[in-house]
Design an enzyme around this catalytic site. Structure first.
Site, PDB file in Angstrom:
ATOM      1  CD  GLN A 129     -10.264   0.155  -0.751  1.00  0.00           C
ATOM      2  OE1 GLN A 129      -8.957  -0.193  -1.037  1.00  0.00           O
ATOM      3  NE2 GLN A 129     -10.784  -0.767   0.097  1.00  0.00           N
TER       4      GLN A 129
ATOM      5  CG  HIS B 264      -6.743 -16.215   1.316  1.00  0.00           C
ATOM      6  ND1 HIS B 264      -7.450 -16.113   0.145  1.00  0.00           N
ATOM      7  CD2 HIS B 264      -6.506 -14.783   1.781  1.00  0.00           C
ATOM      8  CE1 HIS B 264      -7.799 -14.963   0.188  1.00  0.00           C
ATOM      9  NE2 HIS B 264      -7.347 -14.044   1.071  1.00  0.00           N
TER      10      HIS B 264
ATOM     11  CD  GLU C 144     -11.093  -4.652   4.714  1.00  0.00           C
ATOM     12  OE1 GLU C 144     -10.205  -5.341   4.876  1.00  0.00           O
ATOM     13  OE2 GLU C 144     -10.929  -3.217   4.337  1.00  0.00           O
TER      14      GLU C 144
ATOM     15  CG  ASP D  86      -6.996   2.973  10.936  1.00  0.00           C
ATOM     16  OD1 ASP D  86      -6.146   1.793  10.889  1.00  0.00           O
ATOM     17  OD2 ASP D  86      -6.773   3.915  10.806  1.00  0.00           O
ATOM     18  N   GLY D  87      -7.088  -0.767  11.024  1.00  0.00           N
ATOM     19  CA  GLY D  87      -6.215  -1.843  11.770  1.00  0.00           C
ATOM     20  C   GLY D  87      -5.141  -1.179  12.502  1.00  0.00           C
TER      21      GLY D  87
ATOM     22  CG  ASP E 225      -5.351 -10.831   3.793  1.00  0.00           C
ATOM     23  OD1 ASP E 225      -4.707 -10.410   2.589  1.00  0.00           O
ATOM     24  OD2 ASP E 225      -6.521 -11.445   3.752  1.00  0.00           O
TER      25      ASP E 225
ATOM     26  N   PRO F  58      -5.152   3.434   1.841  1.00  0.00           N
ATOM     27  CG  PRO F  58      -7.128   2.463   1.681  1.00  0.00           C
ATOM     28  CD  PRO F  58      -6.129   3.183   0.761  1.00  0.00           C
TER      29      PRO F  58
END
Ligand code: SPD
Length: 289
Positions: A44, A75, A119, A149-150, A167, A174
Site C-alpha cells: 500500500q 486503542h 502485521e 499475513d494475519g 486492528d 490487503p
C-alpha cells in the site's frame, strides 16, 4: 525585508491541506505543516504528515489510521473493553495493528503474559517506530511481533488465545479478507473455550452496507455479538464501531466495574464501558438482521 518578516510571509503562504473523503460528498480536511514520509510498500501507499491540529498522522492508501492526538480513543476502546470482561486474559493476539498502539494498551494489563501482534506490512511497523516512537508498545518484554499475513496466521497456528483483536484498516486492499467469514471462523477456532474477539467494525453512519455484512458474518460464527461505539474525531463520521464477539462472556453481565484499575486511561473507564453498548435506533437496525 529583514529575515523575520520574510519567514513570516513564507509561513502565511503555506496553505497545504490533506483531505480524506469519508463519503462521496463528505470529507475531513486537516491543515498540513509538513509531509514527513511518502512511499509505496509491497502492499500500500504509506504517508506520514504533520498536521497543525492533530499532530502527526499515519495515512495508508489515503485513509487516516492514527493521529497523535486521538489514537488513544481507538486503542483504549479496542483493547480494554474485552480485557475487562475476560476474567483471566493471559494470551492476546492482535491481527494488524502495525503502529503498535494496541500492543501498548494490551501490555498494560498485569495478567497478560504475552501479546502477539501479526502485521502483514513490515514497512508500516518500521515507519511507525521511526515517526511515532511514543505510540507503539514494541519494546515491552511481553510483546512479540510477527510479520505475516494475519488470515494465514490464524488459519495455520496451533496456538490458542484468550482474546483476539482485529486492528485492521478498512475492508479494501490487503485487509478485505479480515472482514470475511473464513477469517472469523479461523479466529473462533484459535480462541480458548471462553475466548473473546473484537474487530474494529467501521462507521455505522458512512459504511452501512459494510457494517451490515460484517455483523452478519460475525453472527454466523459467534454466539454473542454486540456492537459498541466510540467517538474518534478523525475517523469517518467521528462515530466508530467495534464488535464484541464472544464464546461465553456477555460484555455487560460479565463486567464488574470494581475490577477496573486505572492504567492511565484517557477515554476508557467503567462508565464508558457500560455506556458504549447503548446504540441509537438507526444503528440497532443495521446490526439486527
Ligand atoms: N478509516 C480508518 C479506519 C482505521 C481503523 N484502524 C486503525 C488502525 C490503528 N491502529
Amino acid at each position: 525585508m529583514n529575515d523575520i518578516v520574510k519567514e513570516e510571509s513564507m509561513e502565511s503562504l503555506w496553505n497545504m491541506w490533506f483531505t480524506e473523503l469519508h463519503h462521496q460528498r463528505v470529507g475531513l480536511s486537516l491543515k498540513v505543516s509538513r509531509v514527513l514520509y511518502s512511499e509505496y510498500s509491497d502492499f500500500q501507499r504509506i504517508d506520514v504528515i504533520d498536521t497543525e491540529q492533530f499532530g502527526r498522522a499515519l495515512v495508508l492508501y489515503g485513509s487516516i489510521m492514527i493521529t497523535e492526538k486521538d489514537e488513544f480513543v481507538y486503542h483504549e476502546m479496542l483493547s480494554h473493553v474485552p480485557l475487562h470482561v475476560h476474567p483471566k486474559p493471559e494470551k492476546v493476539l492482535i491481527i494488524g495493528g502495525g503502529d503498535g498502539g494496541a500492543l501498548r494498551e494490551v501490555t498494560k494489563h498485569d495478567g497478560v503474559q504475552q501479546a502477539t501482534m501479526v502485521e502483514i506490512d513490515k514497512q508500516v511497523v518500521e515507519v511507525c517506530k521511526q515517526y511515532f516512537p511514543k505510540v507503539g508498545g514494541f519494546d515491552h518484554p511481553k510483546s512479540r511481533v510477527v510479520i505475516d499475513d494475519g488470515a494465514a496466521f490464524v488459519a495455520n497456528t496451533d496456538e490458542k488465545f484468550d482474546v483476539i483483536l482485529a486492528d485492521t484498516s478498512d475492508p479494501i486492499g490487503p485487509a478485505e479478507v479480515l472482514f470475511q467469514k473464513p477469517f472469523y471462523q479461523s479466529v473462533y477456532d484459535c480462541l480458548n473455550d471462553d475466548g473473546i474477539f473484537v474487530p474494529q467494525s467501521e462507521s455505522p453512519l458512512y459504511h452501512q452496507d459494510s457494517v451490515t455484512k460484517i455483523y452478519r458474518n460475525l453472527k454466523s460464527v459467534f454466539p454473542i455479538v454486540r456492537m459498541y461505539l466510540a467517538h474518534i474525531p478523525t475517523y469517518p463520521s467521528a462515530l466508530w464501531s467495534f464488535a464484541f464477539c464472544s464464546k461465553k462472556y456477555d460484555p455487560l453481565e460479565d463486567f464488574y466495574p470494581g475490577r477496573v484499575v486505572d492504567m492511565g486511561f484517557n477515554y476508557y473507564n467503567a462508565d464508558i464501558h457500560c455506556a458504549c453498548f447503548a446504540l441509537p435506533g438507526y444503528v440497532k437496525e443495521l446490526v439486527s438482521s
